[in-house]
Design a protein around this motif. Sequence first.
Motif, PDB file in Angstrom:
ATOM      1  N   GLY A 467       0.840  -1.192   0.000  1.00 49.33           N
ATOM      2  CA  GLY A 467       0.000   0.000   0.000  1.00 49.33           C
ATOM      3  C   GLY A 467       0.871   1.236   0.000  1.00 49.33           C
ATOM      4  N   ASN A 468       0.251   2.378   0.174  1.00 53.29           N
ATOM      5  CA  ASN A 468       1.039   3.602   0.232  1.00 53.29           C
ATOM      6  C   ASN A 468       1.594   3.796   1.638  1.00 53.29           C
ATOM      7  OD1 ASN A 468      -1.152   4.463   1.768  1.00 53.29           O
ATOM      8  ND2 ASN A 468      -2.102   5.561   0.061  1.00 53.29           N
ATOM      9  N   LEU A 469       2.346   4.862   1.824  1.00 56.98           N
ATOM     10  CA  LEU A 469       2.992   5.118   3.112  1.00 56.98           C
ATOM     11  C   LEU A 469       1.956   5.272   4.220  1.00 56.98           C
ATOM     12  CD1 LEU A 469       5.655   5.636   4.598  1.00 56.98           C
ATOM     13  CD2 LEU A 469       5.490   8.047   3.942  1.00 56.98           C
ATOM     14  N   GLY A 470       0.842   5.909   3.903  1.00 60.48           N
ATOM     15  CA  GLY A 470      -0.203   6.112   4.901  1.00 60.48           C
ATOM     16  C   GLY A 470      -0.807   4.817   5.407  1.00 60.48           C
ATOM     17  N   SER A 471      -0.921   3.801   4.524  1.00 52.58           N
ATOM     18  CA  SER A 471      -1.519   2.528   4.944  1.00 52.58           C
ATOM     19  C   SER A 471      -0.637   1.806   5.958  1.00 52.58           C
ATOM     20  CB  SER A 471      -1.764   1.633   3.726  1.00 52.58           C
ATOM     21  OG  SER A 471      -0.537   1.218   3.136  1.00 52.58           O
ATOM     22  N   TYR A 472       0.685   1.932   5.793  1.00 49.35           N
ATOM     23  CA  TYR A 472       1.601   1.320   6.770  1.00 49.35           C
ATOM     24  C   TYR A 472       1.505   2.037   8.111  1.00 49.35           C
ATOM     25  CZ  TYR A 472       3.771  -1.594   3.182  1.00 49.35           C
ATOM     26  OH  TYR A 472       3.997  -2.538   2.216  1.00 49.35           O
ATOM     27  N   LYS A 473       1.413   3.370   8.067  1.00 52.55           N
ATOM     28  CA  LYS A 473       1.268   4.137   9.313  1.00 52.55           C
ATOM     29  C   LYS A 473      -0.041   3.789  10.007  1.00 52.55           C
ATOM     30  CE  LYS A 473       4.018   8.157   7.838  1.00 52.55           C
ATOM     31  NZ  LYS A 473       3.993   9.617   7.547  1.00 52.55           N
ATOM     32  N   GLU A 474      -1.085   3.562   9.218  1.00 54.87           N
ATOM     33  CA  GLU A 474      -2.378   3.210   9.795  1.00 54.87           C
ATOM     34  C   GLU A 474      -2.316   1.848  10.476  1.00 54.87           C
ATOM     35  OE1 GLU A 474      -7.031   2.564   8.368  1.00 54.87           O
ATOM     36  OE2 GLU A 474      -5.525   3.337   6.964  1.00 54.87           O
ATOM     37  N   TYR A 475      -1.627   0.889   9.840  1.00 53.84           N
ATOM     38  CA  TYR A 475      -1.486  -0.434  10.456  1.00 53.84           C
ATOM     39  C   TYR A 475      -0.718  -0.326  11.774  1.00 53.84           C
ATOM     40  CZ  TYR A 475       0.672  -4.908  11.521  1.00 53.84           C
ATOM     41  OH  TYR A 475       1.125  -6.013  12.180  1.00 53.84           O
TER      42      TYR A 475
END
Length: 697
Positions: A467-475
Amino acid sequence: MGRIDPMYQFSLDSYIDLFNLSIQKSHRSAKLEERIRYLNEYHTYAVYRYTCRGLFERHKLLFSFQMCAKILEMSGNLKMDEYNFFLRGGVVLDREGQMDNPCTSWLADVYWDNITELDKLTNFHGIMNSFEQYPRDWNLWYTNSKPEKAMLPGEWENSCNQMQRMLIVRSLRPDRVAFCVTAFIVSNLGSQFIEPPVLNMKSVLDDSTTKTPLIFVLSPGVDPTSSLLQLAEQSGMAQRFHALSLGQGQAPIATRMIKDGVHQGNWVFLANCHLSLSWMPQLDKLVEQLQVEEPHQSFRLWLSSSPHPEFPISILQAGIKMTTEPPSGLKANMKRLFHLITEPQFTRCTKPSKYKKLLFALCFFHSILLERKKFLQLGWNIIYGFNDSDFEVSENLLSLYLDEYEETPWDALKYLIAGVNYGGHVTDDWDRRLLTTYINDYFCEQALTTPFYRLSVLDMYYIPKDGNLGSYKEYISLLPGMDPPEAFGQHPNADVASQITEARTLFETLLSLQPQTMPQGVAGQSREDKVLELSADVRSKIPEEIDYEGTRKMLSTDPSPLNVVLLQEIQRYNSLLQIINSSLVELAKGIQGLVVMSTDLEEIFNCIFDARVPPMWERAYPSQKPLAAWTRDLGQRVEQFARWAKTAHPPVLFWLSGFTFPTGFLTAVLQAAARMNNVRHGVAQSWIAQHSQVPGS
């Protein structure tokens, strides 16, 4: 907070500015009650966010709990007798009138002391008897892996509120106190008060003015220079950024840099101020001048210093403080690492699928290495200073090698990252083996081919889908705030010792923040009356001095090594007993106003009130026991040598930790064995090893 660390200095002016900002930015409402509630909520979190920026990680949870307790106290929702018990625990000096422990097979006496004292509080009458009524239920609760969430035996499940449950956990399972404190903060203030915000340099810059010094409070192995240079480039100040490491002979250069920066609008960074303490008064005057001058709008003064009591308080109060150490916890560390990664950096690799998965694994690897030190001796044999530079270099290597090679060069990556980069810190062979084990688990073909590849035995830690960078931060934001030991490959009990130490530190630090005056308690006792009662109780339990002269004459005909050790121990313990008795007598006179209370007497007064052993009494031997247990322990120690002196014969069994100098005793045993067997002292140890035989072997 200044009692905890000399760098924790905050001024009233800063608070007023923050309060005015809260008035401007908080949500508005036409209803007065709603407006006040919005303002309180916004300002409370603003104070937390502002203060946390300058606190070390180990003090952030403590600060949240102190805020929470003070808010509840002022609103009348915190019973102070219960809160005081939570901080101090049960103090039992005399067990003669104490009810016998009905659960001796599994409940230690020190925990039973807590229960007997807890029974004296208004809402806990009868809890002692419940251990006789429900011993099996209490044992099940006591052995539960998460007792703070388990049901309490009998009627206590429904009669205890959250704070009262915390008192029971504090009495019986101190290793779970940190979890209780965290839940307590979440219930009363909200989850945002246990998740310190990641340091955002751009936000700090926006909050600053030309008259505000920006101060980095340094931690070992962490250098903020690279982050500051990156910020200067983003702000268009790279050409006007001037840095200087302070030291001998650098003061005139630093003075000139500040004066030039004020007029030309430069950023001036003075690193390692603690190495130039003699120049700090001059720096203090320069900062004072900034308050009356009108510097160039682009001017900023950046400072860095290790914590030091001689750093000028006025600069700390006028400035914005930032700590540079990594946060605590896997979640917080990974959150910070992904915050440092920019979008261009995240998408630069030509093999994005491989890169994103292995980058996540690398972040987890870095966080695991940092956090493993919390397990003390079960974590690393030697504590290592892994830092952000290790991660940055490893990330660059990862991107470079994935671009260069069609097939993933596993051996090269693992060797360069774990063997050279991180491994360069590691000096112990077993620690190096552990490092290799971790990298083999995280950097493997399965990490790329297996969907949601697990990074530990727990289901919650895995490599998320692309995913994008934001999806990793969300996880990462969904990960648990408290790290289970299994995430590190450890046994669930591995962090018990560190959690007990953490709880003890929490109590000691909170006690140091308590006001030095106390209103009349439930029993009508003032602070002075309480200390007088405790000190008199301690004096009554202190044993008599051992007759040194009589023992010396009795043993004069036999100057054996063991007898010499006995006389030395008697001297040390007699000296300690004299110090204790004289200090308690002087303390009683000081409380009654007959003598002036010196600094030492003040310290003894506060320690006795907090049920701690005064440092003056700890010089004979180290101990972490509270005052009551320490007093009983001292009596047993003296009794061992008094009995030995009375009989003039060494005991059959020696209590080794009862000696103030165990090494001297072991040396005496070697000497005695060497003389008995006509062996030279230099080879006595190897001789004993050869001729000693374990029974049954």
